[in-house]
Design a protein around this motif. Structure first.
Motif, PDB file in Angstrom:
ATOM      1  N   LEU A 118       0.876  -1.171   0.000  1.00 20.49           N
ATOM      2  CA  LEU A 118       0.000   0.000   0.000  1.00 20.49           C
ATOM      3  C   LEU A 118       0.910   1.217   0.000  1.00 20.49           C
ATOM      4  CD1 LEU A 118      -2.720   1.480   0.347  1.00 20.49           C
ATOM      5  CD2 LEU A 118      -2.506   1.100   2.804  1.00 20.49           C
ATOM      6  N   VAL A 119       0.856   2.027  -1.079  1.00 15.69           N
ATOM      7  CA  VAL A 119       1.857   3.081  -1.228  1.00 15.69           C
ATOM      8  C   VAL A 119       1.319   4.491  -0.999  1.00 15.69           C
ATOM      9  CG1 VAL A 119       3.398   1.781  -2.731  1.00 15.69           C
ATOM     10  CG2 VAL A 119       1.510   3.028  -3.741  1.00 15.69           C
ATOM     11  N   SER A 120       0.015   4.729  -1.257  1.00 19.55           N
ATOM     12  CA  SER A 120      -0.487   6.091  -1.118  1.00 19.55           C
ATOM     13  C   SER A 120      -2.001   6.090  -1.262  1.00 19.55           C
ATOM     14  CB  SER A 120       0.136   7.009  -2.190  1.00 19.55           C
ATOM     15  OG  SER A 120      -0.294   6.614  -3.482  1.00 19.55           O
ATOM     16  N   THR A 121      -2.572   7.282  -1.117  1.00 19.96           N
ATOM     17  CA  THR A 121      -3.963   7.522  -1.473  1.00 19.96           C
ATOM     18  C   THR A 121      -3.961   8.626  -2.521  1.00 19.96           C
ATOM     19  OG1 THR A 121      -4.781   6.890   0.709  1.00 19.96           O
ATOM     20  CG2 THR A 121      -6.226   8.262  -0.636  1.00 19.96           C
ATOM     21  N   ASP A 122      -4.645   8.388  -3.635  1.00 24.25           N
ATOM     22  CA  ASP A 122      -4.553   9.334  -4.744  1.00 24.25           C
ATOM     23  C   ASP A 122      -5.541  10.490  -4.575  1.00 24.25           C
ATOM     24  OD1 ASP A 122      -7.086   8.459  -5.643  1.00 24.25           O
ATOM     25  OD2 ASP A 122      -6.185   6.878  -6.844  1.00 24.25           O
ATOM     26  N   ARG A 123      -5.526  11.395  -5.552  1.00 25.68           N
ATOM     27  CA  ARG A 123      -6.384  12.593  -5.491  1.00 25.68           C
ATOM     28  C   ARG A 123      -7.855  12.240  -5.484  1.00 25.68           C
ATOM     29  NH1 ARG A 123      -5.355  16.599 -10.134  1.00 25.68           N
ATOM     30  NH2 ARG A 123      -7.183  17.492  -9.121  1.00 25.68           N
ATOM     31  N   ALA A 124      -8.194  11.094  -6.042  1.00 21.77           N
ATOM     32  CA  ALA A 124      -9.594  10.674  -6.069  1.00 21.77           C
ATOM     33  C   ALA A 124      -9.997   9.958  -4.792  1.00 21.77           C
ATOM     34  CB  ALA A 124      -9.824   9.763  -7.273  1.00 21.77           C
ATOM     35  N   GLY A 125      -9.081   9.840  -3.840  1.00 24.07           N
ATOM     36  CA  GLY A 125      -9.386   9.198  -2.561  1.00 24.07           C
ATOM     37  C   GLY A 125      -9.217   7.692  -2.568  1.00 24.07           C
ATOM     38  N   GLN A 126      -8.635   7.128  -3.642  1.00 22.83           N
ATOM     39  CA  GLN A 126      -8.450   5.682  -3.716  1.00 22.83           C
ATOM     40  C   GLN A 126      -7.099   5.280  -3.109  1.00 22.83           C
ATOM     41  OE1 GLN A 126     -10.017   4.050  -7.865  1.00 22.83           O
ATOM     42  NE2 GLN A 126      -8.565   5.716  -8.162  1.00 22.83           N
ATOM     43  N   PRO A 127      -7.067   4.246  -2.266  1.00 22.00           N
ATOM     44  CA  PRO A 127      -5.767   3.668  -1.897  1.00 22.00           C
ATOM     45  C   PRO A 127      -5.099   3.090  -3.145  1.00 22.00           C
ATOM     46  CG  PRO A 127      -7.507   2.886  -0.439  1.00 22.00           C
ATOM     47  CD  PRO A 127      -8.180   3.573  -1.599  1.00 22.00           C
ATOM     48  N   ARG A 128      -3.786   3.261  -3.238  1.00 22.20           N
ATOM     49  CA  ARG A 128      -3.063   2.744  -4.404  1.00 22.20           C
ATOM     50  C   ARG A 128      -2.011   1.741  -3.943  1.00 22.20           C
ATOM     51  NH1 ARG A 128      -5.042   5.110  -8.578  1.00 22.20           N
ATOM     52  NH2 ARG A 128      -3.636   4.075 -10.034  1.00 22.20           N
ATOM     53  N   TYR A 129      -1.816   0.739  -4.761  1.00 24.92           N
ATOM     54  CA  TYR A 129      -0.959  -0.387  -4.417  1.00 24.92           C
ATOM     55  C   TYR A 129       0.056  -0.621  -5.533  1.00 24.92           C
ATOM     56  CZ  TYR A 129      -4.978  -1.235  -1.355  1.00 24.92           C
ATOM     57  OH  TYR A 129      -5.976  -1.089  -0.435  1.00 24.92           O
ATOM     58  N   ARG A 130       1.084  -1.396  -5.206  1.00 22.60           N
ATOM     59  CA  ARG A 130       2.047  -1.794  -6.238  1.00 22.60           C
ATOM     60  C   ARG A 130       2.721  -3.088  -5.809  1.00 22.60           C
ATOM     61  NH1 ARG A 130       7.566  -0.922  -5.653  1.00 22.60           N
ATOM     62  NH2 ARG A 130       7.813  -0.725  -7.910  1.00 22.60           N
ATOM     63  N   LEU A 131       3.305  -3.750  -6.797  1.00 23.41           N
ATOM     64  CA  LEU A 131       4.147  -4.914  -6.550  1.00 23.41           C
ATOM     65  C   LEU A 131       5.599  -4.495  -6.733  1.00 23.41           C
ATOM     66  CD1 LEU A 131       1.389  -6.352  -7.203  1.00 23.41           C
ATOM     67  CD2 LEU A 131       2.728  -8.213  -8.171  1.00 23.41           C
ATOM     68  N   HIS A 132       6.460  -4.981  -5.839  1.00 20.50           N
ATOM     69  CA  HIS A 132       7.888  -4.804  -6.062  1.00 20.50           C
ATOM     70  C   HIS A 132       8.244  -5.408  -7.414  1.00 20.50           C
ATOM     71  CE1 HIS A 132      12.190  -5.759  -5.790  1.00 20.50           C
ATOM     72  NE2 HIS A 132      12.265  -4.720  -4.982  1.00 20.50           N
ATOM     73  N   ASP A 133       9.226  -4.828  -8.107  1.00 16.45           N
ATOM     74  CA  ASP A 133       9.537  -5.242  -9.471  1.00 16.45           C
ATOM     75  C   ASP A 133       9.806  -6.743  -9.585  1.00 16.45           C
ATOM     76  OD1 ASP A 133       9.171  -2.727 -10.441  1.00 16.45           O
ATOM     77  OD2 ASP A 133      11.288  -2.177 -10.435  1.00 16.45           O
TER      78      ASP A 133
END
Length: 903
Positions: free
Chosen positions: A549-564
């Protein structure tokens, strides 16, 4: 120092220490010292001095005693408050305060590992004692509380000093003092335990055992109880011959090339040495596979080990193995280390856990619990006292572990990764190929495990340059195979994390690998798994540190990512994913359509209808796009990545996504994204209609970029294809595009013919939005030809349609063009009012491109009116917006006009 109370009470008069002769004067000072720095009410002083039976003159006498003390001490140290008196003293003024301060400094030094300083400070503090506190003062309730606190603090300080001395190997030096203390405090078991340890390590085992028999005899006779677990454990270890200096020491060695993590390691150390109160300090170090959790935990444990002299315990909980170790087995291992074995080891987790807590109750113990599968595995192993500390490592978030401090471990920074590689391979070798080194680190994702493997491979292949390994790692399909060295294996490490997860979670993890190296919103997992919601699956992946879990965007959505590296692994496991990809892209197309319906009508909306695809539940979809521009801004990079993904697997959906994004790219003037998507999509095979739609989109962005020759060629081909296919809407839009191109090239008659062709189509088909736009375009052409009265009629018709349909954006466009007409007709002030209205609408709609054009027109009007103060700010702002949007020709128009104004 001015006042001494650790013994008989004395004050320093500047030359010598003087006893305080009057008992009641001593009682007043004792109360003030005991209460310091808080004030003491006069009535309370009276109660303290006369024990509830004061004379009538008590207030006057209290005043006299205070005055006498002031003459001895000075007015500054003894002050009058609203209701009584207050002793204002620094630690250096009163020996009791100095004692407390020095004990605090000594404990801090011991926690830092500075045993010599800590021992010295403890000795200095204890040397302040000359006898019982307040020895010659009346023992009132207030003074008694203070005496008890100071006495307990002194005994604890003695215990700390003896532990430190024993830890330094000074066993013989403390034996005599400890014998005196066990005689003075026969029920204080810690002194007995220390005496036994000192005797044993001094080679006097028989005497150590005899001291245990003496203690047991005292406790049984006086209290009817057996010695506590701490003393019993030492006794058993003496009998077994297993008592080691300082107790059990199980911590494995630290890795010598530990790199970075200074802030995180410092936070762990600070928490561990803050153990105090009723519960142990517990730190959970969690993170994904290969992040170096165990290495960090061990390093921190070694840094604080000195603060826990009684035992250092290390257990591998095997949480990522196929069979995590059960708590009963782990408890048995710890208890055996503490001297409990055979018939003394009870059955069952509850009984063993209770016995462990008893054994550790009086000890300062450090536990490192490595690779925990969950809180249920850890809870039975925790000590019960606040003098111990526990470090837990896990790939999972153990949020249900009470009172634990959680520290997340991610990848190394670029600088830390470079330093680690240099330590493994050698600074000279890395320094000779810094670019190749940085490439290796990028391919390793700055993951400590992968860097160690890469470094190990280079270390074992001296003839390799770093560039050789970088080139091998560059191939994503072979990267995980390259990152294997003996028992170190990135793929195997991730396998361990997935082994215990449910099948749908593993499947979801694999499908997330399709998304590429982009942050993503959580809902995409629902589309990939064909479920209305997949929050439960995502939560498991986050808790297992497989998804970040890396951040919350301008639209209020939590944003996620996978390590490379995890993404590469996930893509390998994705398996058959065609249906999942179709659902995912279908969901995006539906959301893009919903977002556009919340925006003003656009001539760039797709003209080819798409079959219904997979959709999110309406409530979820509407919530996501309630602020369409904020949502699109948040998803911009991911959407560009999805266009590239679709290009390789679904050309039809690549074309659909490319076309659906054009209205957003137009609103935000993202010409580079617009151009890149169309260039990519046009390399693929499409039918005539699909190609016509893409050529029209490409031509329009070329118009904005001033590439009019290329735009004319592409728009002409689009028009021919639409007309041949009998696609009336496409034909009308392409003809409208040709009108725009010819207007920019100054071919007004040709442009007007295209406008009329297009207008005829849209009037016949009832497309009022395009009719309004084309009537406005006709008016604009007539203004350019100087036919202002004819142009007014066309603008009026366009404005009427836009107003009736509620198309505020088109209404603002007409007002902007009408403003230019009014200015040419000498109606400049009315023109400015129209331009201001238009500017307000464009600003509210966040249409930066239209804002810039309106500011340019406004600046031109102010310049013609010789109103430089208003012209310059408008033109500067417009120039900056054109620069940001890549509109070079319009920016030059602004700069040229500014140059005229400056001239």
């Amino acid at each position: 120092m001015r006042i001494r109370v650790l013994g008989s009470m004395e004050v320093f008069d500047g030359a010598i220490w003087r006893a305080i002769g009057a008992a009641k004067c001593r009682a007043v000072l004792a109360s003030l010292v005991a209460q310091a720095p808080d004030p003491v009410h006069t009535d309370q002083l009276i109660d303290e001095v006369w024990a509830g039976a004061p004379p009538k003159t008590a207030p006057t006498q209290i005043h006299g005693y205070v005055s006498r003390l002031r003459r001895l001490l000075g007015d500054a140290i003894l002050t009058r408050s609203a209701l009584g008196y207050r002793l204002v003293a620094e630690p250096g003024d009163v020996d009791a305060l100095a004692f407390e301060s020095w004990i605090g400094s000594a404990n801090a030094a011991l926690r830092r590992g500075d045993t010599d300083l800590g021992t010295r400070l403890l000795g200095d503090a204890l040397a302040l004692w000359r006898g019982a506190p307040f020895a010659d003062a009346a023992v009132t309730d207030r003074v008694r509380v203070r005496v008890e606190r100071l006495t307990e603090l002194r005994l604890s300080a003695l215990e700390s000093r003896f532990d430190a001395e024993i830890g330094l190997g000074r066993h013989a030096a403390v034996i005599g003092e400890l014998r005196a203390l066990v005689a003075e405090h026969p029920l204080r078991e810690q002194f007995w335990r220390q005496l036994m340890v000192a005797l044993y390590h001094g080679g006097r085992q028989a005497e150590a055992l005899d001291e245990y028999r003496r203690l047991r005899s005292v406790l049984v006779e006086e209290l009817g109880t057996e010695p506590g677990s701490g003393v019993r454990g030492v006794h058993q270890q003496i009998l077994d011959g297993t008592l080691r200096p300082g107790g059990v020491r199980q911590l494995p060695a630290v890795i010598p090339d530990f790199t970075g993590r200074r802030a995180v390691a410092g936070a762990v150390v600070d928490r561990l040495i803050s153990a105090d109160g009723d519960a142990p300090a517990v730190v959970v170090v969690h993170g994904g596979p290969g992040t170096g959790k165990s290495t960090l935990a061990l390093r921190a444990a070694h840094q604080v080990a000195h603060a826990f002299p009684d035992a250092h315990l290390h257990l591998d909980l095997a949480g990522t193995s196929g069979q995590p170790r059960p708590p009963a087995e782990l408890l048995a291992e710890i208890l055996r280390c503490l001297g409990v074995a055979g018939q003394n080891l009870p059955d069952g987790v509850a009984a063993r856990s209770a016995l462990l807590r008893s054994h550790l109750a009086d000890l300062r113990t450090l536990l490192v619990l490595d690779d925990a599968s969950g809180s249920a595995q850890v809870l039975p192993l925790l000590p019960s006292n606040g003098r111990s500390a526990v470090v837990v490592t896990s790939r999972h978030l153990l949020t249900d572990l009470p009172g634990a401090r959680h520290v997340e471990l991610g990848t190394l920074t670029a600088a830390e990764g470079y330093e680690l590689l240099a330590r493994i391979v050698g600074e000279d070798r890395v320094g000779a190929e810094p670019e190749a080194a940085r490439a290796i680190l990028r391919y390793c994702g700055n993951l400590p495990l992968s860097i160690r493997i890469a470094g190990g491979r280079l270390l074992g292949r001296r003839s390799w340059t770093l560039e050789v390994l970088a080139e091998r790692l560059a191939d994503e399909s072979q990267r995980l195979a390259e990152l294997k060295l003996g028992d170190l294996d990135v793929r195997a490490s991730v396998d361990l994390s997935l082994r215990s997860l449910p099948e749908d979670v593993v499947r979801g993890f694999g499908l997330l690998g399709l998304l590429g190296p982009h942050e993503f919103p959580g809902w995409v997992l629902a589309a990939l798994l064909d479920r209305p919601r997949a929050d439960d699956v995502l939560d498991v992946l986050v808790d297992a540190n497989l998804v970040q879990l890396v951040s919350t965007d301008r639209a209020g959505q939590p944003r996620y990512r996978l390590h490379d590296l995890l993404r590469v692994y996930a893509a390998e496991r994705a398996g058959e994913s065609a249906a999942a990809l179709e659902r995912l892209l279908g969901a995006w197309l539906d959301l893009l359509a919903r977002a556009q319906r919340r925006r003003p009508p656009s001539m760039f909306e797709p003209v080819i209808g798409e079959p219904p695809g997979w959709r999110l539940p309406d409530a979820v979809a509407q919530r996501l796009v309630r602020d369409p521009l904020a949502w699109l801004d948040a998803e911009r990079k991911l959407l560009s990545g999805l266009v590239r993904l679709a290009a390789g697997r679904r050309p039809d959906l690549c074309r659909a996504l490319t076309a659906a994004l054009v209205p957003y790219h137009d609103d935000r003037a993202f010409y580079d994204d617009w151009l890149a998507n169309h260039d990519l999509a046009l390399r693929l095979n499409h039918g005539d209609l699909g190609r016509a739609e893409l050529l029209r989109g490409l031509a329009h962005v070329q118009i904005y970029r001033g590439e009019l020759t290329e735009a004319a060629g592409n728009m002409t081909r689009s028009l021919v294809l639409f007309r041949a296919a009998g696609h009336v809407l496409g034909e009308g839009l392409a003809a409208s595009g040709m009108a725009t191109i010819d207007r920019h090239r100054g071919r007004y008659d040709s442009s007007l013919r295209y406008v009329n062709q297009s207008l005829d189509i849209f009037v016949r088909t009832g497309n009022r939005a395009m009719e309004a736009q084309l009537r406005c375009a006709a008016g604009r052409l007539l203004v350019a030809r100087g036919r202002l009265d004819d142009a007014r009629l066309w603008f009026a018709q366009a404005l009427e349609i836009a107003t009736a349909d509620g198309d505020v954006h088109r209404e603002a466009v007409v007002l902007r063009e009408l403003g230019e007409l009014r200015h040419r007709a000498g109606e400049s002030h009315q023109a400015l009012r129209d331009l201001d209205r238009a500017l307000g609408v464009f600003t509210e709609l966040q249409d930066d491109r239209c804002v810039a054009y309106t500011l340019l027109t406004r600046g031109q009007v102010h310049a013609d009116l010789r109103d430089r103060d208003r012209a310059v700010p408008a033109l500067l702002r417009a120039a900056e917006m054109f620069r940001r949007n890549g509109n070079v020709s319009s920016e030059q128009d602004c700069r040229q006009l500014l140059g005229v104004l400056d001239g």
